[in-house]
Design a protein around this motif. Structure first.
Motif, PDB file in Angstrom:
ATOM      1  N   UNK A 133      -4.093  30.849  27.897  1.00 47.67           N
ATOM      2  CA  UNK A 133      -4.692  29.852  27.250  1.00 47.67           C
ATOM      3  C   UNK A 133      -3.789  29.683  25.894  1.00 47.67           C
ATOM      4  N   UNK A 134      -3.602  30.723  25.152  1.00 52.91           N
ATOM      5  CA  UNK A 134      -2.579  30.938  23.971  1.00 52.91           C
ATOM      6  C   UNK A 134      -1.520  30.228  24.160  1.00 52.91           C
ATOM      7  N   UNK A 135      -0.817  30.580  25.341  1.00 52.94           N
ATOM      8  CA  UNK A 135       0.482  30.079  25.711  1.00 52.94           C
ATOM      9  C   UNK A 135       0.374  28.841  26.098  1.00 52.94           C
ATOM     10  N   UNK A 136      -0.295  28.138  26.797  1.00 51.61           N
ATOM     11  CA  UNK A 136      -0.669  26.752  27.166  1.00 51.61           C
ATOM     12  C   UNK A 136      -0.836  26.099  25.952  1.00 51.61           C
ATOM     13  N   UNK A 137      -1.611  26.388  25.092  1.00 48.77           N
ATOM     14  CA  UNK A 137      -1.777  25.811  23.931  1.00 48.77           C
ATOM     15  C   UNK A 137      -0.494  25.743  23.059  1.00 48.77           C
ATOM     16  N   UNK A 138       0.333  26.440  23.152  1.00 48.81           N
ATOM     17  CA  UNK A 138       1.465  26.595  22.094  1.00 48.81           C
ATOM     18  C   UNK A 138       2.692  25.778  22.812  1.00 48.81           C
ATOM     19  N   UNK A 139       2.774  25.699  24.037  1.00 49.31           N
ATOM     20  CA  UNK A 139       3.729  24.910  24.645  1.00 49.31           C
ATOM     21  C   UNK A 139       3.430  23.557  25.067  1.00 49.31           C
ATOM     22  N   UNK A 140       2.127  23.228  24.787  1.00 48.44           N
ATOM     23  CA  UNK A 140       1.745  21.729  25.117  1.00 48.44           C
ATOM     24  C   UNK A 140       1.154  21.469  26.365  1.00 48.44           C
ATOM     25  N   UNK A 141       0.800  22.447  27.415  1.00 48.86           N
ATOM     26  CA  UNK A 141       0.353  22.155  28.359  1.00 48.86           C
ATOM     27  C   UNK A 141      -1.059  21.977  28.295  1.00 48.86           C
ATOM     28  N   UNK A 142      -1.798  22.461  27.239  1.00 50.32           N
ATOM     29  CA  UNK A 142      -3.198  22.244  27.021  1.00 50.32           C
ATOM     30  C   UNK A 142      -3.131  21.669  25.691  1.00 50.32           C
ATOM     31  N   UNK A 143      -4.211  20.631  25.588  1.00 49.76           N
ATOM     32  CA  UNK A 143      -4.364  20.069  24.351  1.00 49.76           C
ATOM     33  C   UNK A 143      -5.307  21.246  23.541  1.00 49.76           C
ATOM     34  N   UNK A 144      -5.054  21.036  22.062  1.00 49.22           N
ATOM     35  CA  UNK A 144      -5.639  21.873  20.981  1.00 49.22           C
ATOM     36  C   UNK A 144      -7.031  21.395  21.019  1.00 49.22           C
ATOM     37  N   UNK A 145      -7.553  20.330  21.477  1.00 49.24           N
ATOM     38  CA  UNK A 145      -8.893  19.836  21.529  1.00 49.24           C
ATOM     39  C   UNK A 145      -9.916  20.493  22.405  1.00 49.24           C
ATOM     40  N   UNK A 146      -9.187  21.511  23.428  1.00 47.47           N
ATOM     41  CA  UNK A 146      -9.915  22.129  24.404  1.00 47.47           C
ATOM     42  C   UNK A 146     -10.112  23.640  23.931  1.00 47.47           C
ATOM     43  N   UNK A 147     -11.355  24.019  23.729  1.00 46.69           N
ATOM     44  CA  UNK A 147     -11.482  25.405  22.947  1.00 46.69           C
ATOM     45  C   UNK A 147     -11.672  26.372  23.993  1.00 46.69           C
ATOM     46  N   UNK A 148     -11.402  27.563  23.625  1.00 52.32           N
ATOM     47  CA  UNK A 148     -11.432  28.829  24.817  1.00 52.32           C
ATOM     48  C   UNK A 148     -12.502  28.852  25.473  1.00 52.32           C
ATOM     49  N   UNK A 149     -13.627  28.509  24.852  1.00 51.59           N
ATOM     50  CA  UNK A 149     -14.880  28.951  25.780  1.00 51.59           C
ATOM     51  C   UNK A 149     -15.101  27.766  26.913  1.00 51.59           C
ATOM     52  N   UNK A 150     -14.488  26.552  26.674  1.00 50.03           N
ATOM     53  CA  UNK A 150     -14.348  25.427  27.636  1.00 50.03           C
ATOM     54  C   UNK A 150     -13.439  25.744  28.716  1.00 50.03           C
ATOM     55  N   UNK A 151     -12.309  26.376  28.372  1.00 53.14           N
ATOM     56  CA  UNK A 151     -11.314  26.597  29.276  1.00 53.14           C
ATOM     57  C   UNK A 151     -11.826  27.774  30.041  1.00 53.14           C
ATOM     58  N   UNK A 152     -12.261  28.691  29.466  1.00 46.38           N
ATOM     59  CA  UNK A 152     -12.993  29.890  30.296  1.00 46.38           C
ATOM     60  C   UNK A 152     -13.993  29.633  31.432  1.00 46.38           C
ATOM     61  N   UNK A 153     -14.796  28.487  30.971  1.00 48.40           N
ATOM     62  CA  UNK A 153     -15.851  27.975  31.966  1.00 48.40           C
ATOM     63  C   UNK A 153     -14.949  27.396  32.981  1.00 48.40           C
ATOM     64  N   UNK A 154     -13.858  26.374  32.794  1.00 42.26           N
ATOM     65  CA  UNK A 154     -13.266  25.721  33.899  1.00 42.26           C
ATOM     66  C   UNK A 154     -12.586  26.932  34.708  1.00 42.26           C
ATOM     67  N   UNK A 155     -12.184  28.101  34.146  1.00 42.12           N
ATOM     68  CA  UNK A 155     -11.638  29.042  34.937  1.00 42.12           C
ATOM     69  C   UNK A 155     -12.465  29.666  35.945  1.00 42.12           C
ATOM     70  N   UNK A 156     -13.558  30.084  35.598  1.00 38.40           N
ATOM     71  CA  UNK A 156     -14.629  30.465  36.219  1.00 38.40           C
ATOM     72  C   UNK A 156     -15.250  29.557  37.327  1.00 38.40           C
ATOM     73  N   UNK A 157     -15.311  28.453  37.038  1.00 38.02           N
ATOM     74  CA  UNK A 157     -15.390  27.232  38.210  1.00 38.02           C
ATOM     75  C   UNK A 157     -14.630  27.095  39.106  1.00 38.02           C
ATOM     76  N   UNK A 158     -13.393  27.319  38.584  1.00 36.81           N
ATOM     77  CA  UNK A 158     -11.843  27.222  39.693  1.00 36.81           C
ATOM     78  C   UNK A 158     -11.934  28.369  40.404  1.00 36.81           C
TER      79      UNK A 158
END
Length: 335
Positions: free
Chosen positions: A242-267
């Motif tokens: 998550x941190x790397x994706x945020x830093x290089x622009x693959x993931x928007x800074x508007x997506x918080x970690x809790x949201x992304x973690x939930x998306x990972x569990x769903x995936x």
């Protein structure tokens, strides 16, 4: 494989190296879950190449060739394609050796280190490979994959009806996937498809690559065949990604970690359900052995994922009370 076909393959491989059939030796390397088979070609000077046999009536090798060339041109670690004969389904490839990544999972520290290296490779893939030329991992494809679970695992193998919650579960998992940024997805980024060659990880078996969810390859790695990480370990790996994706622009800074973690569990839940269906299909339709024994491992993955998805509480209870007992009983009968 017929003697005629193996003779034709040997003659072709020799010709690509300017040699006669008598000048080379061919030995079986490894097969996979598809109809592809691999052979190691040894040349007179002792160097080796790999010959892929992919019968064209069953396997289309053109996507593999196209992707290999594009990814290699982008500086990604994939085998070089020396020669192709798509009419007969023969490919001559760079030999990456005999060490798939899972062979190096000897202890916790080594396993953690190699997973960190693999996470960096996912970032490299997503940052360098343009997804635009790949098929879309869209609603239809995600749905077809999920449907493998009720069709092959529940109906064909267990004769167990799906729960009332299945349709809702299916739609919610698809929506979690579609909510993520679209990147290049290897689609089977498991340790078995990462070869350790000259102290570097190389990707193989990428012919099914798609343009799809940011977390998919991460989940293929963390919820794969060979490891079961604790919730804390899983979250730590996801946080690194998550941190790397945020830093290089693959993931928007508007997506918080809790949201992304939930998306990972769903995936992860989506992929585990798909795998349960595929492994039953490989057993029943394709008459391949060794896949039923792996069902409990992916059932564990499924339960691990569902335990973090509050919206799936009803389905998680059905998995625990109905699906797990049915799978374990059936396995006891057939193994």
């Amino acid at each position: 494989m017929s003697s005629y076909r193996i003779n034709a393959l040997t003659v072709w491989a020799a010709q690509q190296n300017g040699l006669s059939q008598a000048d080379i030796s061919l030995s079986s390397a490894v097969g996979d879950a598809s109809f592809r088979r691999y052979f190691r070609l040894t040349l007179p000077d002792g160097t080796t190449q790999v010959v892929m046999d992919a019968p064209p009536e069953q396997e289309d090798s053109q996507p593999f060739v196209n992707i290999a060339k594009r990814w290699r041109s982008a500086g990604l670690p994939v085998p070089k394609v020396h020669a192709t004969n798509l009419t007969d389904g023969f490919l001559l490839l760079e030999d990456l050796g005999n060490t798939p990544l899972q062979n190096l999972f000897n202890d916790d520290a080594t396993t953690q280190a190699y997973h960190a290296q693999a996470l960096a490779l996912i970032a490299e893939l997503q940052n360098r490979a343009d997804p635009d030329s790949l098929p879309a991992y869209n609603t239809a494809l995600l749905g077809r994959e999920l449907d493998l679970f009720p069709e092959w695992c529940l109906s064909a193998w267990l004769t167990l009806p799906p729960p009332d919650s299945w349709h809702t579960v299916r739609e919610q998992l698809i929506q979690h996937a579609l909510a993520q940024p679209v990147v290049t997805v290897h689609r089977d980024f498991d340790a078995m498809n990462l070869m350790v060659h000259e102290q570097r990880l190389f990707m193989i078996d990428f012919q099914d690559a798609v343009a799809g969810p940011l977390s998919y390859d991460l989940i293929s790695l963390l919820r794969g065949r060979y490891c079961r990480f604790s919730s804390e370990q899983f979250a730590d790996f996801v946080d690194t990604f998550y941190r790397q994706a945020r830093s290089d622009g693959r993931l928007s800074s508007s997506v918080d970690f809790a949201t992304f973690l939930t998306q990972c569990h769903a995936m992860a839940a989506q992929r585990s359900l798909k795998v349960l269906g595929i492994f039953c299909r490989l057993t029943l339709r394709d008459q391949k052995s060794g896949y039923l024994e792996r069902l409990p491992h992916f059932l564990d993955h499924l339960e691990d994922s569902l335990s973090h998805l509050t919206e799936q509480a009803e389905f998680a209870e059905w998995v625990n009370r109905s699906l797990r007992p049915a799978i374990m009983q059936r396995l006891a009968e057939v193994l």
